[in-house]
Design an enzyme around this catalytic site. Structure first.
Site, PDB file in Angstrom:
ATOM      1  N   GLY A 102       0.842  -1.180   0.000  1.00  0.00           N
ATOM      2  CA  GLY A 102       0.000   0.000   0.000  1.00  0.00           C
ATOM      3  C   GLY A 102       0.881   1.235   0.000  1.00  0.00           C
ATOM      4  NE  ARG A 103       5.746   2.090   1.867  1.00  0.00           N
ATOM      5  CZ  ARG A 103       6.545   1.094   2.241  1.00  0.00           C
ATOM      6  NH1 ARG A 103       6.675   0.808   3.515  1.00  0.00           N
ATOM      7  NH2 ARG A 103       7.201   0.403   1.357  1.00  0.00           N
ATOM      8  CG  HIS A 104      -1.130   3.501  -2.955  1.00  0.00           C
ATOM      9  ND1 HIS A 104      -0.515   2.274  -3.047  1.00  0.00           N
ATOM     10  CD2 HIS A 104      -2.452   3.264  -3.132  1.00  0.00           C
ATOM     11  CE1 HIS A 104      -1.422   1.334  -3.282  1.00  0.00           C
ATOM     12  NE2 HIS A 104      -2.604   1.906  -3.334  1.00  0.00           N
ATOM     13  CB  ALA A 105      -4.119   8.395  -0.944  1.00  0.00           C
TER      14      ALA A 105
ATOM     15  CG  HIS B 218      -4.757   2.187   1.473  1.00  0.00           C
ATOM     16  ND1 HIS B 218      -5.038   3.226   0.621  1.00  0.00           N
ATOM     17  CD2 HIS B 218      -4.583   1.117   0.674  1.00  0.00           C
ATOM     18  CE1 HIS B 218      -5.040   2.800  -0.630  1.00  0.00           C
ATOM     19  NE2 HIS B 218      -4.755   1.528  -0.634  1.00  0.00           N
TER      20      HIS B 218
END
Lengths: 135, 135
Positions: free
Chosen positions: A49-52, A98
């Protein structure tokens, strides 16, 4: 604008015959599913994840194993969801940064509102804050 | 009319980060997905399926564990497919009588071309033979 929340899918069956859960268009998932993907064999040491997103909405389901999902909104609200039932999904709106961490043998099923488009990903945390705080 | 066949979905990733497989509309699945379901915690002693359809097409994927699928066509052709890779699906046409047996902890993901409609199920083997032999 919907915030992250759990969705309980129907779970039909019993221990003697097993269980089934179902998604049909326009029912519990608040968007039309245009893309479907599943992730597997993810080492426990990996955080994904580590993105929007700009637009894409998603529902995440741990159809096997356990997934720990952390969501953060641009106002700083952080929530941690532990997905470990195959009939429970997590709605993740575009405006939630997230990250996910997987148990050994976890399988994550994801329903998404759009086909893949790299331009829809916000991969910089700073950009995420700026973009979504201004809306 | 398509017969039962395996579909290999893209499998992106590597052992260090895990894998992802994707379905988008109008790509490898030869129909629009109107229903999605997953089955889990099915005892090994249970055989599921034992039906054909009038119209519904399906793709079955063992996203976890192993599923043994037996398909039979109205001309008597029997095929056995062992699904044990999360990136391999089995296309099951409406005219295939099919049964599935699951390994412990198997999770079956099914993409279907129609929403649920009990009238589309052919649950009698005799009816299946009559209906599909006459087409």
């Amino acid at each position: 604008m919907l915030n992250p929340h759990l969705i309980e899918f129907p779970k039909m069956g019993n221990p003697e015959i097993g269980y089934i859960s179902v998604v049909e268009q326009n029912t519990l998932v608040p968007f039309e599913v245009k893309r479907l993907f599943w992730t597997y064999y993810t080492p426990e040491s990996i955080v994904r994840g580590r993105h929007a997103h700009h637009k894409t909405e998603q529902v995440l389901i741990a159809v096997a194993g356990r997934i720990t999902v952390t969501t953060e909104l641009s106002d700083g609200t952080i929530q941690i969801f532990r997905l470990e039932n195959p009939n429970v999904g997590l709605y993740v709106p575009p405006h939630a940064w997230h990250t996910m961490q997987y148990s050994h043998a976890a399988v994550q099923l994801v329903l998404a509102s759009d086909v893949y488009n790299e331009d829809d990903y916000i991969r910089s945390y700073t950009d995420f804050k700026e973009i979504w705080q201004s809306k």
